[in-house]
Design a protein around this motif. Structure first.
Motif, PDB file in Angstrom:
ATOM      1  N   LEU A  18       0.758  -1.072   0.080  1.00 44.76           N
ATOM      2  CA  LEU A  18       0.088  -0.077  -0.003  1.00 44.76           C
ATOM      3  C   LEU A  18       0.808   1.328  -0.077  1.00 44.76           C
ATOM      4  CD1 LEU A  18      -3.000  -1.027   2.480  1.00 44.76           C
ATOM      5  CD2 LEU A  18      -3.005  -0.833  -0.190  1.00 44.76           C
ATOM      6  N   ARG A  19       2.224   1.043   0.510  1.00 45.77           N
ATOM      7  CA  ARG A  19       2.899   2.277   0.342  1.00 45.77           C
ATOM      8  C   ARG A  19       3.409   2.709  -1.112  1.00 45.77           C
ATOM      9  NH1 ARG A  19       6.796   3.434   4.958  1.00 45.77           N
ATOM     10  NH2 ARG A  19       7.895   3.929   3.243  1.00 45.77           N
ATOM     11  N   ARG A  20       3.053   1.860  -1.915  1.00 44.87           N
ATOM     12  CA  ARG A  20       3.488   2.057  -3.368  1.00 44.87           C
ATOM     13  C   ARG A  20       2.484   3.171  -3.972  1.00 44.87           C
ATOM     14  NH1 ARG A  20       3.631  -2.959  -6.741  1.00 44.87           N
ATOM     15  NH2 ARG A  20       4.121  -1.441  -8.506  1.00 44.87           N
ATOM     16  N   ARG A  21       2.967   3.921  -5.036  1.00 43.97           N
ATOM     17  CA  ARG A  21       2.393   4.908  -5.575  1.00 43.97           C
ATOM     18  C   ARG A  21       1.106   4.190  -6.357  1.00 43.97           C
ATOM     19  NH1 ARG A  21       5.280   8.609  -9.222  1.00 43.97           N
ATOM     20  NH2 ARG A  21       3.357   9.761  -9.197  1.00 43.97           N
ATOM     21  N   THR A  22      -0.056   4.862  -6.206  1.00 43.78           N
ATOM     22  CA  THR A  22      -1.594   4.318  -6.832  1.00 43.78           C
ATOM     23  C   THR A  22      -1.152   4.274  -8.542  1.00 43.78           C
ATOM     24  OG1 THR A  22      -2.722   5.260  -5.457  1.00 43.78           O
ATOM     25  CG2 THR A  22      -3.779   4.774  -7.212  1.00 43.78           C
ATOM     26  N   GLU A  23      -0.511   5.211  -9.305  1.00 42.58           N
ATOM     27  CA  GLU A  23      -0.454   5.413 -10.461  1.00 42.58           C
ATOM     28  C   GLU A  23       0.381   4.114 -11.177  1.00 42.58           C
ATOM     29  OE1 GLU A  23       0.552   8.028  -8.793  1.00 42.58           O
ATOM     30  OE2 GLU A  23      -1.315   9.036  -8.692  1.00 42.58           O
ATOM     31  N   ALA A  24       1.519   3.658 -10.272  1.00 44.75           N
ATOM     32  CA  ALA A  24       2.265   2.661 -10.790  1.00 44.75           C
ATOM     33  C   ALA A  24       1.645   1.156 -10.964  1.00 44.75           C
ATOM     34  CB  ALA A  24       3.519   2.530  -9.954  1.00 44.75           C
ATOM     35  N   ARG A  25       0.623   1.151 -10.203  1.00 47.64           N
ATOM     36  CA  ARG A  25      -0.092  -0.342 -10.127  1.00 47.64           C
ATOM     37  C   ARG A  25      -0.962  -0.641 -11.485  1.00 47.64           C
ATOM     38  NH1 ARG A  25      -2.679   0.516  -4.283  1.00 47.64           N
ATOM     39  NH2 ARG A  25      -0.725   0.672  -3.274  1.00 47.64           N
ATOM     40  N   SER A  26      -0.519  -2.028 -11.680  1.00 53.14           N
ATOM     41  CA  SER A  26      -1.538  -2.722 -12.700  1.00 53.14           C
ATOM     42  C   SER A  26      -2.574  -3.330 -12.093  1.00 53.14           C
ATOM     43  CB  SER A  26      -0.619  -3.711 -13.486  1.00 53.14           C
ATOM     44  OG  SER A  26      -0.371  -4.995 -12.592  1.00 53.14           O
ATOM     45  N   ARG A  27      -3.623  -3.747 -12.890  1.00 53.67           N
ATOM     46  CA  ARG A  27      -4.571  -4.312 -12.575  1.00 53.67           C
ATOM     47  C   ARG A  27      -4.379  -5.772 -11.888  1.00 53.67           C
ATOM     48  NH1 ARG A  27      -9.411  -2.047 -13.507  1.00 53.67           N
ATOM     49  NH2 ARG A  27      -9.482  -1.019 -15.624  1.00 53.67           N
ATOM     50  N   PHE A  28      -3.281  -6.490 -12.318  1.00 54.22           N
ATOM     51  CA  PHE A  28      -2.906  -7.818 -11.295  1.00 54.22           C
ATOM     52  C   PHE A  28      -2.483  -7.155 -10.211  1.00 54.22           C
ATOM     53  CE2 PHE A  28       0.459 -10.393 -10.306  1.00 54.22           C
ATOM     54  CZ  PHE A  28      -0.292 -11.701 -10.022  1.00 54.22           C
ATOM     55  N   ASP A  29      -1.735  -6.151  -9.972  1.00 56.46           N
ATOM     56  CA  ASP A  29      -1.073  -5.692  -8.644  1.00 56.46           C
ATOM     57  C   ASP A  29      -2.334  -5.430  -7.760  1.00 56.46           C
ATOM     58  OD1 ASP A  29       1.511  -5.589  -7.989  1.00 56.46           O
ATOM     59  OD2 ASP A  29       1.772  -3.584  -8.356  1.00 56.46           O
ATOM     60  N   GLU A  30      -3.313  -4.769  -8.306  1.00 52.84           N
ATOM     61  CA  GLU A  30      -4.484  -4.433  -7.367  1.00 52.84           C
ATOM     62  C   GLU A  30      -5.235  -5.701  -6.990  1.00 52.84           C
ATOM     63  OE1 GLU A  30      -6.762  -1.534  -9.850  1.00 52.84           O
ATOM     64  OE2 GLU A  30      -5.437  -0.126  -9.540  1.00 52.84           O
ATOM     65  N   LYS A  31      -5.465  -6.639  -8.009  1.00 54.20           N
ATOM     66  CA  LYS A  31      -6.135  -7.597  -7.554  1.00 54.20           C
ATOM     67  C   LYS A  31      -5.274  -8.581  -6.564  1.00 54.20           C
ATOM     68  CE  LYS A  31      -8.403  -8.504 -12.162  1.00 54.20           C
ATOM     69  NZ  LYS A  31      -8.334  -9.278 -13.204  1.00 54.20           N
TER      70      LYS A  31
END
Length: 69
Positions: A18-31
């Motif tokens: 959760l400390r990572r930037r939101t813009e850098a996340r892929s859909r797989f990362d979010e899942k």
């Protein structure tokens, strides 16, 4: 012999993810983050800490519901 508490390990993983930037996340990362948080919730729920959190949230919801009416 070293034992690792799975709940603590998952909590650390969630905090780091959760400390990572939101813009850098892929859909797989979010899942993957959602699955990790759900697994953490399942592990915490039956413990005294989980029951305490549930009680506090229940009281908060009841207080908000009374304030709205």
């Amino acid at each position: 012999m070293l034992t690792i508490n799975v709940t603590l390990l998952l909590a650390i993983i969630v905090v780091l993810r959760l400390r990572r930037r939101t813009e850098a996340r892929s859909r797989f990362d979010e899942k993957l983050t959602v699955i990790t948080v759900l697994a953490l919730g399942v592990l915490i729920a039956p413990t005294p800490v989980g029951e305490g959190i549930l009680d506090v949230l229940g009281q908060l919801v009841r207080g908000v519901a009374r304030a709205n009416f």
